[in-house]
Design an enzyme around this catalytic site. Structure first.
Site, mmCIF file in Angstrom:
data_model
loop_
_atom_site.group_PDB
_atom_site.id
_atom_site.type_symbol
_atom_site.label_atom_id
_atom_site.label_comp_id
_atom_site.label_asym_id
_atom_site.label_seq_id
_atom_site.Cartn_x
_atom_site.Cartn_y
_atom_site.Cartn_z
ATOM 1 N N CYS A 212 37.987 38.617 45.453
ATOM 2 C CA CYS A 212 38.190 38.778 43.602
ATOM 3 C C CYS A 212 39.115 37.771 43.447
ATOM 4 O O CYS A 212 39.673 37.701 42.463
ATOM 5 C CB CYS A 212 37.391 39.589 42.793
ATOM 6 S SG CYS A 212 38.650 41.249 43.329
ATOM 7 N N ASP B 212 41.957 40.415 42.724
ATOM 8 C CA ASP B 212 42.549 41.147 42.223
ATOM 9 C C ASP B 212 44.100 41.211 42.994
ATOM 10 O O ASP B 212 43.043 42.041 43.802
ATOM 11 C CB ASP B 212 42.143 42.239 42.336
ATOM 12 C CG ASP B 212 40.683 41.912 40.640
ATOM 13 O OD1 ASP B 212 40.836 40.778 40.090
ATOM 14 O OD2 ASP B 212 39.658 42.412 40.279
ATOM 15 N N CYS C 10 41.239 40.852 36.427
ATOM 16 C CA CYS C 10 40.409 41.155 35.548
ATOM 17 C C CYS C 10 40.344 41.960 34.130
ATOM 18 O O CYS C 10 41.352 43.085 34.092
ATOM 19 C CB CYS C 10 38.831 40.235 35.540
ATOM 20 S SG CYS C 10 38.725 42.012 36.573
ATOM 21 N N CYS D 115 36.251 46.928 41.168
ATOM 22 C CA CYS D 115 38.125 47.382 39.944
ATOM 23 C C CYS D 115 37.826 48.557 40.129
ATOM 24 O O CYS D 115 38.980 48.773 40.612
ATOM 25 C CB CYS D 115 37.716 46.486 38.600
ATOM 26 S SG CYS D 115 37.291 44.917 39.092
#
Length: 161
Positions: free
Chosen positions: A64, A66, A90, A133
């Site tokens: 992703c 991150d 994000c 996350c």
């Protein structure tokens, strides 16, 4: 330009839905806890990585994009006296970092290892697609503690703290 930035931010957070009814009764994609920590992140910044009382955890998710850096400052008794983070990712990743940085402050390095991603995800009410996350935040905590312990072991001639 300012209006465009405001609309883009609301769209990113799921607060602006162009397909909503004319009365503006769209739905929110993120829980208010995520929005709060995204818009008002706590403990943003960094410490000197060379400080022997600072542990740094750097983790990322290639899938992703991150990237999360979490730092802890530990006193002589093993208590975390301050934290800092920097996150590229994000809103859920930033919020997870912010929550983690708040939760670990004031705890011992052993106590923070009991914080699990499920607790962070539950607090933020992350949707399943954003659970990675909170997993990054848990990994960052563990990585920061491990880095601190490695520094202490090196300073103490190889004996882990």
């Amino acid at each position: 330009m300012m209006m465009l930035r405001h609309v883009a931010k609301k769209a990113f957070l799921g607060l602006h839905n162009p397909m909503a009814s004319p009365l503006g009764l769209g739905h929110r994609l993120y829980h208010e806890n995520v929005i709060d920590h995204f818009e008002n992140p706590r403990n943003v910044g960094s410490f000197n990585r060379d400080d022997p009382n600072v542990g740094t955890g750097l983790v990322g998710s290639p899938s992703c994009g991150d990237l999360m850096s979490l730092q802890i400052k530990v006193d002589d008794s093993g208590q975390i006296i301050d934290t800092r983070f920097k996150t590229f990712g994000c809103g859920s990743a930033i919020a997870s970092s912010s929550v983690a940085s708040e939760w670990i402050k004031g705890k011992t390095i052993e106590d923070v290892l009991t914080i699990k991603n499920a607790q962070i995800a539950k607090h933020l009410r992350l949707p399943p697609v954003k659970l990675h996350c909170s997993m990054l935040a848990e990994d960052a905590i563990k990585s920061a503690v491990n880095n601190y312990k490695e520094k202490q072991a090196k300073a103490n001639g190889g004996v882990k703290a």
